[in-house]
Design a protein around this motif. Sequence first.
Motif, PDB file in Angstrom:
ATOM      1  N   ILE A  33      -4.370 -54.723  21.388  1.00 10.59           N
ATOM      2  CA  ILE A  33      -3.886 -53.345  21.297  1.00 10.59           C
ATOM      3  C   ILE A  33      -3.810 -52.957  19.825  1.00 10.59           C
ATOM      4  N   ASN A  73      -0.113 -57.374  20.883  1.00  6.42           N
ATOM      5  CA  ASN A  73       0.361 -56.111  20.331  1.00  6.42           C
ATOM      6  C   ASN A  73       0.152 -56.083  18.821  1.00  6.42           C
ATOM      7  N   PHE A  79       5.669 -52.517  22.481  1.00  8.34           N
ATOM      8  CA  PHE A  79       4.650 -51.964  23.386  1.00  8.34           C
ATOM      9  C   PHE A  79       4.782 -52.624  24.756  1.00  8.34           C
ATOM     10  N   PRO A 106       5.887 -56.196  17.772  1.00  9.93           N
ATOM     11  CA  PRO A 106       4.659 -56.129  16.959  1.00  9.93           C
ATOM     12  C   PRO A 106       4.233 -57.519  16.491  1.00  9.93           C
ATOM     13  N   ASN A 109       2.345 -61.563  21.415  1.00 12.92           N
ATOM     14  CA  ASN A 109       1.604 -61.332  22.647  1.00 12.92           C
ATOM     15  C   ASN A 109       2.468 -61.675  23.849  1.00 12.92           C
ATOM     16  N   PRO A 127       0.671 -47.150  28.928  1.00 13.32           N
ATOM     17  CA  PRO A 127       1.829 -47.629  28.178  1.00 13.32           C
ATOM     18  C   PRO A 127       3.096 -46.892  28.608  1.00 13.32           C
ATOM     19  N   HIS A 132       3.710 -43.433  23.873  1.00 20.37           N
ATOM     20  CA  HIS A 132       2.397 -44.042  23.668  1.00 20.37           C
ATOM     21  C   HIS A 132       1.332 -43.527  24.634  1.00 20.37           C
TER      22      HIS A 132
END
Length: 553
Positions: A33, A73, A79, A106, A109, A127, A132
Amino acid sequence: MATMMFIVLVCLSAATMSTVQGEDPYFFFTWNITYGTISPLGVPQQGILINDQFPGPNINSTSNNNIVINVFNNLNEPFLLHWSGIQHRKNSWQDGLLGTNCPIPPGTNFTYHFQVKDQIGSFFYYPTTAMHRAAGGFGGLRVNSRLLIPVPYADPEDDYTVLIGDWYTKSHTTLKQILDNGHRSIARPDGVLINGKSAKGDGTDEPLFTMKPGKTYKYRVCNVGLKTSLNFRFQGHTMKLVEMEGSHTVQNDYQSLDVHVGQCFSVLVTANQEPKDYYMVASTRFIKNVLIGKGIIRYTNGKGPASPEIPKAPVGWAWSLNQFRTFRWNLTASAARPNPQGSYHYGSINITRTIKLINSATKVDGKLRYAINGVSHVDPETPLKLAEYFGIADKVFKYNLISDEGPTEGATTVTIAPNVVNATFRNFVEIIFENHEKSLQSWHLNGYSFFAVAIEPGRWSPEKRSNYNLLDAVSRHTIQVFPNSWAAILLTFDNAGMWNLRSELTENRYLGQQLYISVLSPARSLRDEYNIPDRTLLCGLVKDMPLPKPYTI
């Protein structure tokens, strides 16, 4: 002779599929992403890409497949991805919402693992963090019928995914800031996209799809936008509706279809016109200054551009209401199982509970909020599902802040708090959505399909049950409610977990128009709900807590 185990590895772009005899197949995906510059309406803006794609990759699966998606991410903020319409039987751990999951930080994963168990149909993912969805990160998700289960129409020549939706040229961060400031809504969109594009009509557009003369094609159409209902149609071609959000439908022909936010339809289109280019069209409904998105469909032996004269859209919401009444469940078609869809006689089950939900918009301390029965939902730092599973629900939220009867007539007070409703496992319930506002509403329930038995103008009362469709209402997971109207759904709460019921209008959801339904199995058994998966992200109050004793059979 012992059963031979075998593994077949096939590269499918970013996916690897492995199959083991005697076990349902697995599909493995790795998704990165990232941010990237996109210009879908000619204005450069920050988009959210999946493996450098906008929209994201399509997931093509078959009923009972296991889907494993490792999401990295690479954004600068948390996210999450949600798989809209996928029921996640016994597995709300994979729902990808802030009420059930910690967001992916951030630079880290998280691996989603879910089974599309006993499902078929057209769905999508998107999302659920911040705003988002306004930047991308969405894509199609199809679940095909197993070969041994007959489909009630001939195999199409090809199968296409069509993602339609309104679009804003303001960035997702700007839209979020507007809502956080609370002084106004995000207003009307700037355009309409079809698969991330809108044809210019100047002869330079490449076709989105091609068709061979005389062949029939399946188009899976989903409204992935933020707030606007769209009318979808093909220039010069009729559509035969065959599937809606996981259910085969009676196969009526339509010149156009209203697709409300969050909804998905599948239609068959036959290439039986003069070989040339044609437009598929998606245009806004129920707002002034109609916006139109177009995409080119090209016959393989076509000669000539698409006509600039595009088919007109219907006017008014009464037309859309009448169209809803034509949608019927195909009672003779098999679903994801060999038994016919019509073998489930929902109309003969006694209703054990009626929940009436009334949506409202108001100002709280001078800021815009949306509410359900006087409660405007906020997501606590500790996800609701985790708080409940770890036994600290009382430290995070209170159950049943709202009444089943709806708010008291004339009440204007709005409470901002987590909105969680308790439901009794396996009870058959009736939910009434009453829309007192001037704009159309679209509702979605995670983890379930429900029977959309009625939509009518005015106010609901028990006498209105005589107007319900108790024979062949479509089993689906979204329903629209027209202005100053109501809608009724019926379902059995037989899927244990914590499930989100929300407005599909992103602005409304973001500002509180959602709730969670807690469906706990008294047995606390693996027969009813899976244990928390290994390597589940933990946050908030449960971050350093030991795992509870796991469920057993």
